[in-house]
Design an enzyme around this catalytic site. Structure first.
Site, PDB file in Angstrom:
ATOM      1  N   ASP A  55     -13.299  38.645 -16.854  1.00 61.22           N
ATOM      2  CA  ASP A  55     -13.310  38.494 -15.397  1.00 61.22           C
ATOM      3  C   ASP A  55     -14.249  39.469 -14.702  1.00 61.22           C
ATOM      4  O   ASP A  55     -13.965  39.950 -13.611  1.00 61.22           O
ATOM      5  CB  ASP A  55     -11.882  38.655 -14.820  1.00 61.22           C
ATOM      6  CG  ASP A  55     -10.894  37.763 -15.525  1.00 61.22           C
ATOM      7  OD1 ASP A  55     -11.241  36.594 -15.762  1.00 61.22           O
ATOM      8  OD2 ASP A  55      -9.787  38.233 -15.855  1.00 61.22           O
ATOM      9  N   GLU A  56     -15.366  39.765 -15.322  1.00 61.25           N
ATOM     10  CA  GLU A  56     -16.318  40.728 -14.747  1.00 61.25           C
ATOM     11  C   GLU A  56     -17.252  40.078 -13.735  1.00 61.25           C
ATOM     12  O   GLU A  56     -18.138  40.750 -13.183  1.00 61.25           O
ATOM     13  CB  GLU A  56     -17.171  41.380 -15.855  1.00 61.25           C
ATOM     14  CG  GLU A  56     -16.399  42.200 -16.875  1.00 61.25           C
ATOM     15  CD  GLU A  56     -15.979  41.364 -18.073  1.00 61.25           C
ATOM     16  OE1 GLU A  56     -16.110  40.122 -18.007  1.00 61.25           O
ATOM     17  OE2 GLU A  56     -15.508  41.941 -19.059  1.00 61.25           O
ATOM     18  N   GLY A  57     -17.105  38.781 -13.538  1.00 65.34           N
ATOM     19  CA  GLY A  57     -18.043  38.084 -12.636  1.00 65.34           C
ATOM     20  C   GLY A  57     -19.237  37.541 -13.409  1.00 65.34           C
ATOM     21  O   GLY A  57     -20.335  37.394 -12.870  1.00 65.34           O
ATOM     22  N   LYS A  58     -18.997  37.224 -14.687  1.00 64.16           N
ATOM     23  CA  LYS A  58     -20.101  36.729 -15.539  1.00 64.16           C
ATOM     24  C   LYS A  58     -20.651  35.404 -15.044  1.00 64.16           C
ATOM     25  O   LYS A  58     -21.839  35.143 -15.151  1.00 64.16           O
ATOM     26  CB  LYS A  58     -19.602  36.539 -16.982  1.00 64.16           C
ATOM     27  CG  LYS A  58     -19.274  37.821 -17.696  1.00 64.16           C
ATOM     28  CD  LYS A  58     -18.826  37.552 -19.117  1.00 64.16           C
ATOM     29  CE  LYS A  58     -17.504  36.856 -19.232  1.00 64.16           C
ATOM     30  NZ  LYS A  58     -16.349  37.607 -18.748  1.00 64.16           N
ATOM     31  N   GLY A  59     -19.753  34.545 -14.511  1.00 64.02           N
ATOM     32  CA  GLY A  59     -20.177  33.205 -14.091  1.00 64.02           C
ATOM     33  C   GLY A  59     -21.374  33.272 -13.167  1.00 64.02           C
ATOM     34  O   GLY A  59     -22.392  32.618 -13.382  1.00 64.02           O
ATOM     35  N   GLY A  98     -12.707  31.349 -17.472  1.00 61.80           N
ATOM     36  CA  GLY A  98     -12.833  30.687 -16.179  1.00 61.80           C
ATOM     37  C   GLY A  98     -14.003  31.326 -15.459  1.00 61.80           C
ATOM     38  O   GLY A  98     -13.897  32.442 -14.995  1.00 61.80           O
ATOM     39  N   HIS A  99     -15.134  30.643 -15.468  1.00 59.67           N
ATOM     40  CA  HIS A  99     -16.322  31.213 -14.842  1.00 59.67           C
ATOM     41  C   HIS A  99     -16.532  30.574 -13.474  1.00 59.67           C
ATOM     42  O   HIS A  99     -16.733  29.375 -13.366  1.00 59.67           O
ATOM     43  CB  HIS A  99     -17.549  31.010 -15.741  1.00 59.67           C
ATOM     44  CG  HIS A  99     -17.486  31.846 -16.982  1.00 59.67           C
ATOM     45  ND1 HIS A  99     -18.304  31.686 -18.064  1.00 59.67           N
ATOM     46  CD2 HIS A  99     -16.673  32.881 -17.297  1.00 59.67           C
ATOM     47  CE1 HIS A  99     -18.005  32.581 -18.978  1.00 59.67           C
ATOM     48  NE2 HIS A  99     -17.015  33.313 -18.542  1.00 59.67           N
ATOM     49  N   THR A 100     -16.436  31.417 -12.451  1.00 63.10           N
ATOM     50  CA  THR A 100     -16.550  30.905 -11.088  1.00 63.10           C
ATOM     51  C   THR A 100     -17.984  31.081 -10.598  1.00 63.10           C
ATOM     52  O   THR A 100     -18.546  32.165 -10.694  1.00 63.10           O
ATOM     53  CB  THR A 100     -15.591  31.700 -10.168  1.00 63.10           C
ATOM     54  OG1 THR A 100     -14.291  31.651 -10.752  1.00 63.10           O
ATOM     55  CG2 THR A 100     -15.547  31.114  -8.774  1.00 63.10           C
ATOM     56  N   THR A 132      -5.504  30.837 -14.970  1.00 63.84           N
ATOM     57  CA  THR A 132      -4.046  30.746 -14.906  1.00 63.84           C
ATOM     58  C   THR A 132      -3.479  31.097 -13.533  1.00 63.84           C
ATOM     59  O   THR A 132      -2.288  30.910 -13.302  1.00 63.84           O
ATOM     60  CB  THR A 132      -3.411  31.724 -15.927  1.00 63.84           C
ATOM     61  OG1 THR A 132      -3.862  33.040 -15.592  1.00 63.84           O
ATOM     62  CG2 THR A 132      -3.817  31.405 -17.355  1.00 63.84           C
ATOM     63  N   ARG A 170      -8.369  27.500 -42.804  1.00 65.17           N
ATOM     64  CA  ARG A 170      -9.051  26.297 -43.315  1.00 65.17           C
ATOM     65  C   ARG A 170      -8.208  25.038 -43.230  1.00 65.17           C
ATOM     66  O   ARG A 170      -8.320  24.135 -44.044  1.00 65.17           O
ATOM     67  CB  ARG A 170      -9.565  26.538 -44.747  1.00 65.17           C
ATOM     68  CG  ARG A 170     -10.691  27.552 -44.763  1.00 65.17           C
ATOM     69  CD  ARG A 170     -10.743  28.356 -45.994  1.00 65.17           C
ATOM     70  NE  ARG A 170      -9.552  29.179 -46.155  1.00 65.17           N
ATOM     71  CZ  ARG A 170      -9.314  29.936 -47.199  1.00 65.17           C
ATOM     72  NH1 ARG A 170     -10.173  29.968 -48.191  1.00 65.17           N
ATOM     73  NH2 ARG A 170      -8.231  30.669 -47.271  1.00 65.17           N
ATOM     74  N   GLN A 175     -14.751  36.005 -21.825  1.00 61.82           N
ATOM     75  CA  GLN A 175     -13.857  37.170 -21.947  1.00 61.82           C
ATOM     76  C   GLN A 175     -14.696  38.460 -21.952  1.00 61.82           C
ATOM     77  O   GLN A 175     -15.793  38.441 -21.422  1.00 61.82           O
ATOM     78  CB  GLN A 175     -12.974  37.079 -23.209  1.00 61.82           C
ATOM     79  CG  GLN A 175     -11.913  35.990 -23.135  1.00 61.82           C
ATOM     80  CD  GLN A 175     -12.405  34.635 -23.593  1.00 61.82           C
ATOM     81  OE1 GLN A 175     -13.076  34.535 -24.591  1.00 61.82           O
ATOM     82  NE2 GLN A 175     -12.072  33.608 -22.863  1.00 61.82           N
ATOM     83  N   ALA A 229      -8.811  32.921 -12.692  1.00 63.66           N
ATOM     84  CA  ALA A 229      -9.453  31.633 -12.410  1.00 63.66           C
ATOM     85  C   ALA A 229      -8.845  30.531 -13.282  1.00 63.66           C
ATOM     86  O   ALA A 229      -8.875  29.360 -12.935  1.00 63.66           O
ATOM     87  CB  ALA A 229     -10.955  31.729 -12.663  1.00 63.66           C
ATOM     88  N   VAL A 275     -23.017  41.985  -4.799  1.00 61.74           N
ATOM     89  CA  VAL A 275     -22.244  42.408  -3.617  1.00 61.74           C
ATOM     90  C   VAL A 275     -21.575  41.233  -2.904  1.00 61.74           C
ATOM     91  O   VAL A 275     -21.277  41.306  -1.710  1.00 61.74           O
ATOM     92  CB  VAL A 275     -23.137  43.207  -2.624  1.00 61.74           C
ATOM     93  CG1 VAL A 275     -23.473  44.574  -3.175  1.00 61.74           C
ATOM     94  CG2 VAL A 275     -24.404  42.440  -2.260  1.00 61.74           C
TER      95      VAL A 275
END
Ligand code: IMP
Length: 445
Positions: free
Chosen positions: A13-17, A40-42, A302, A144, A225, A300, A415
């Site tokens: 949730d670092e804001g990768k999206g 969940g990428h916003t 759950t 397997r 993640q 984002a 920002v």
């Protein structure tokens, strides 16, 4: 011929999206290599909010090839739902701009059910998973006994393998967890139409991406993640079940490690975590609540409230080191506006001993007392600032102090949620910029 790994350097949730969306513009391929619909990428584009769980954020840019690599745990229903939703909103999606690895493992109903039952079984020791079946799917992969996308495409093979899998899983569901078994014919029926729907997207994506790289295409690897949730290097067992940093790319995208040209970590100006497990700089108090409200820190995927705390320089330094990052991007700096005083964890005290290094064993992490340094905050609205020099003095001091402490250049600041709300870094930007790091040496925006 550049490839770029962008990964989370905290607990997700670092804001990768948004950042991946930013880099996607200059990429030809955007590749997911681990995780699944637990992510969940916003991304906010022109005031429109898109939340993508499985499909790479590059899908929002016309002309990009988006790849779900073999290391992703694919929930086929979520995959198709996401395609429908994107199409409904006018985004073109077909087998040319979205590729799905035939070797990717498939998440079935039994994985989701066992994920939830295992959490119940663990009781107090629960991980706080997203309940999306991620752990059980990866467990079957390692054991397997899993089914891959290719198996879904072959009806005979699919029936045989699902029958075998369900026989074992139903024994577990009934005898260990005391719940009703899943019905094989209902499951076969439910999944029966998948083959035709998935076939246009499926292929050998590893070969496609390697070939693309060789022919000079720009490849962006989208991490899901964060490093501290990495199955090997994170806060085990309170982790997800994949390798989340650049370390996951070679196996999860079938891409040679030496061809990963650059790596950039993403970290918020503070820190959050969802689910259970150690979080040294957590503020389970009014400060944490204030960060949560200011940063809208709710999952984002759950909707769960995220645990919030101060920036942890020890953890981010460790995360960047693991992936050999060239630098990092600090997101959500605007959230700290008006806080009065901001703290940064610059070291840890463990059993009376001070350290600046991340401790490898979980028992130590649980006993960590962070050593904080205080900073003045700023009161000005910084969401409209686009140049580092225009930031209030206190914000610049905070960024520079954190950068020194982490020991790796901050290449950009974010920002606000919009694509345009970014601040490139002056000298640092020129010497080690995402423009240089971005696939193809993208031009600065
Ligand atoms: P799982 O990946 O659903 O098995 O969950 C394992 C741990 O990773 C839990 O603590 C989850 O909250 C966390 N987790 C999984 N995906 C994400 C994510 O995208 N962001 C933040 N935390 C996540």
């Amino acid at each position: 011929m550049p490839s770029l790994s962008v990964f989370g350097a905290q607990w997700g949730d670092e804001g990768k999206g948004k950042i991946i969306d930013f880099f996607s513009e200059n990429a030809d391929y955007v590749v997911r290599y681990q995780g699944g619909a637990n992510a969940g990428h916003t991304v906010v584009v022109g005031g429109e909010k898109y939340v993508l769980h499985l499909i790479p954020s590059g899908i929002l840019h016309p002309g990009k090839v988006n790849v779900i690599g073999n290391g992703v745990a694919v929930d086929p229903f979520k995959f198709l739902e996401e395609i429908d939703e994107l199409r409904r909103r006018g985004v073109a999606v077909d087998g040319r701009n979205l590729r799905l690895s035939a070797q990717a493992h498939v998440i079935f109903e039994h994985h989701r059910l066992i994920d939830q039952l295992s959490e119940r079984w663990r009781g107090e020791g629960r991980i706080g998973t997203t309940g999306r079946g991620i752990g059980p799917c990866y467990a079957d992969k390692a054991a397997r006994t899993g089914l891959r996308v290719a198996d879904l495409l072959d009806p005979e093979r699919y029936r045989t393998r699902l029958r075998a899998a369900l026989a074992e899983k139903n024994a577990l569901i009934q005898r260990v967890h005391g719940e009703a078994p899943l019905d094989l014919s209902a499951e076969l029926e439910r999944c029966g139409a998948l083959a035709g729907k998935l076939r246009p997207f499926a292929g050998d994506t590893g070969a496609e991406v390697r070939q693309a790289y060789r022919s000079g295409k720009r490849i962006l690897f989208e991490g899901a993640q964060g490093a501290m949730l990495d199955i090997d290097s994170g806060t085990y067992p309170f982790v997800t079940s994949s390798n989340t940093g650049a370390n996951g790319i070679p196996s999860g995208a079938s891409f040679p490690p030496r061809d990963i040209d650059r790596a950039i970590g993403i970290a918020k100006a503070y820190c959050t975590r969802v689910g259970e497990g150690p979080f040294p700089s957590e503020q389970a108090n009014a400060i944490g609540n204030r960060i949560r409200e200011a940063g809208h820190e709710y999952g984002a995927t759950t909707g769960r409230p995220r645990r919030c705390g101060w920036f942890d320089a020890v953890a981010v330094r460790y995360a960047l080191e693991l992936s050999g990052a060239d630098g990092w991007i600090m997101t959500n700096l605007d959230v700290l506006t008006g806080f009065g005083s901001i703290e940064v964890a610059v070291g840890y005290r463990i059993d009376g001993r001070e350290t600046r290094s991340w401790p490898a064993d979980l028992a130590s992490i649980e006993r960590v007392e962070p050593l904080y340094e205080s900073h003045a905050s700023w009161t000005e609205d910084i969401t409209g600032v686009r140049s580092f020099d225009d930031l209030p003095r206190a914000a610049r001091d905070y960024v520079e102090r954190v950068e020194r402490e982490v020991g790796a250049p901050i290449l950009m600041l974010s920002v606000g949620p919009e694509r345009s709300q970014v601040i490139p870094r002056g000298a640092t930007w020129k010497s080690a910029s995402p423009a240089a790091a971005a696939p193809g040496g993208a031009t600065r925006r």
